[in-house]
Motif scaffolding. Structure first.
Motif, short mmCIF file in Angstrom:
data_model
loop_
_atom_site.label_atom_id
_atom_site.label_comp_id
_atom_site.label_asym_id
_atom_site.label_seq_id
_atom_site.Cartn_x
_atom_site.Cartn_y
_atom_site.Cartn_z
N GLN A 32 -11.23 -10.62 1.56
CA GLN A 32 -9.95 -9.95 1.74
C GLN A 32 -9.07 -10.07 0.49
OE1 GLN A 32 -8.62 -11.77 5.41
NE2 GLN A 32 -9.10 -9.89 6.54
N THR A 33 -9.26 -11.13 -0.26
CA THR A 33 -8.51 -11.29 -1.51
C THR A 33 -8.82 -10.15 -2.46
OG1 THR A 33 -8.50 -13.69 -1.26
CG2 THR A 33 -8.10 -12.84 -3.47
N VAL A 34 -10.08 -9.74 -2.52
CA VAL A 34 -10.46 -8.62 -3.39
C VAL A 34 -9.74 -7.35 -2.93
CG1 VAL A 34 -12.37 -7.18 -4.21
CG2 VAL A 34 -12.68 -9.65 -3.97
N GLY A 35 -9.66 -7.13 -1.63
CA GLY A 35 -8.94 -5.97 -1.11
C GLY A 35 -7.46 -6.02 -1.46
N TYR A 36 -6.84 -7.20 -1.31
CA TYR A 36 -5.43 -7.35 -1.67
C TYR A 36 -5.21 -7.06 -3.15
CZ TYR A 36 -4.86 -9.85 2.80
OH TYR A 36 -4.84 -10.20 4.13
N LEU A 37 -6.11 -7.54 -3.99
CA LEU A 37 -6.02 -7.28 -5.41
C LEU A 37 -6.11 -5.79 -5.70
CD1 LEU A 37 -8.32 -10.13 -6.73
CD2 LEU A 37 -5.89 -9.88 -7.27
N ARG A 39 -5.50 -3.23 -3.87
CA ARG A 39 -4.35 -2.46 -3.38
C ARG A 39 -3.04 -2.84 -4.06
NH1 ARG A 39 -7.18 -3.75 1.25
NH2 ARG A 39 -5.71 -5.39 1.82
N GLY A 40 -3.10 -3.83 -4.95
CA GLY A 40 -1.89 -4.26 -5.64
C GLY A 40 -0.97 -5.09 -4.77
N GLU A 41 -1.49 -5.64 -3.68
CA GLU A 41 -0.69 -6.47 -2.78
C GLU A 41 -0.67 -7.93 -3.24
OE1 GLU A 41 -2.33 -5.89 1.12
OE2 GLU A 41 -1.97 -3.74 1.06
N TYR A 42 -1.46 -8.23 -4.23
CA TYR A 42 -1.58 -9.60 -4.73
C TYR A 42 -1.90 -9.53 -6.22
CZ TYR A 42 -3.82 -14.19 -5.44
OH TYR A 42 -4.18 -15.42 -5.91
N SER A 43 -1.17 -10.28 -7.02
CA SER A 43 -1.46 -10.36 -8.45
C SER A 43 -2.28 -11.62 -8.70
CB SER A 43 -0.17 -10.42 -9.27
OG SER A 43 0.53 -9.20 -9.16
N PRO A 44 -3.36 -11.50 -9.43
CA PRO A 44 -4.22 -12.66 -9.65
C PRO A 44 -3.61 -13.65 -10.63
CG PRO A 44 -4.98 -10.87 -11.01
CD PRO A 44 -3.85 -10.32 -10.15
N SER A 45 -4.05 -14.89 -10.51
CA SER A 45 -3.70 -15.87 -11.54
C SER A 45 -4.40 -15.44 -12.82
CB SER A 45 -4.19 -17.26 -11.12
OG SER A 45 -5.62 -17.28 -11.09
N LEU A 46 -3.96 -15.96 -13.92
CA LEU A 46 -4.62 -15.67 -15.19
C LEU A 46 -6.08 -16.08 -15.13
CD1 LEU A 46 -4.64 -14.76 -18.11
CD2 LEU A 46 -3.73 -17.01 -18.75
#
Length: 77
Positions: A32-37, A39-46
């Protein structure tokens, strides 16, 4: 000022025939993290951004940007 991080994760996955679950497993995150990424709902750490770029064997700038990517077939001004 907005802190939106645009990405091409879905495009890269599609080009390589990789599912969200396969990418998540390779990165050690929940699918689900990949989906959030995507869709722009989550910005990844560096760290995660660099790992995603390394997984696809491209520079991080190919995957992530602070400005929208042009649509496929669209010419840049």
């Amino acid at each position: 000022m907005s802190e939106i991080v645009y990405n091409r994760i879905a495009l890269l996955r599609a080009e390589r025939g990789v599912t969200r679950r396969q990418l998540a497993d390779a990165l050690g995150v929940h699918y689900q993290t990949v989906g959030y990424l995507e869709r722009g709902e989550y910005s990844p750490s560096l760290y995660l951004a660099l790992r995603i770029a390394a997984h696809f064997e491209v520079p991080v700038e190919v995957v992530f940007s602070t400005t929208p990517f042009p649509r496929i077939g669209e010419r840049s001004a």
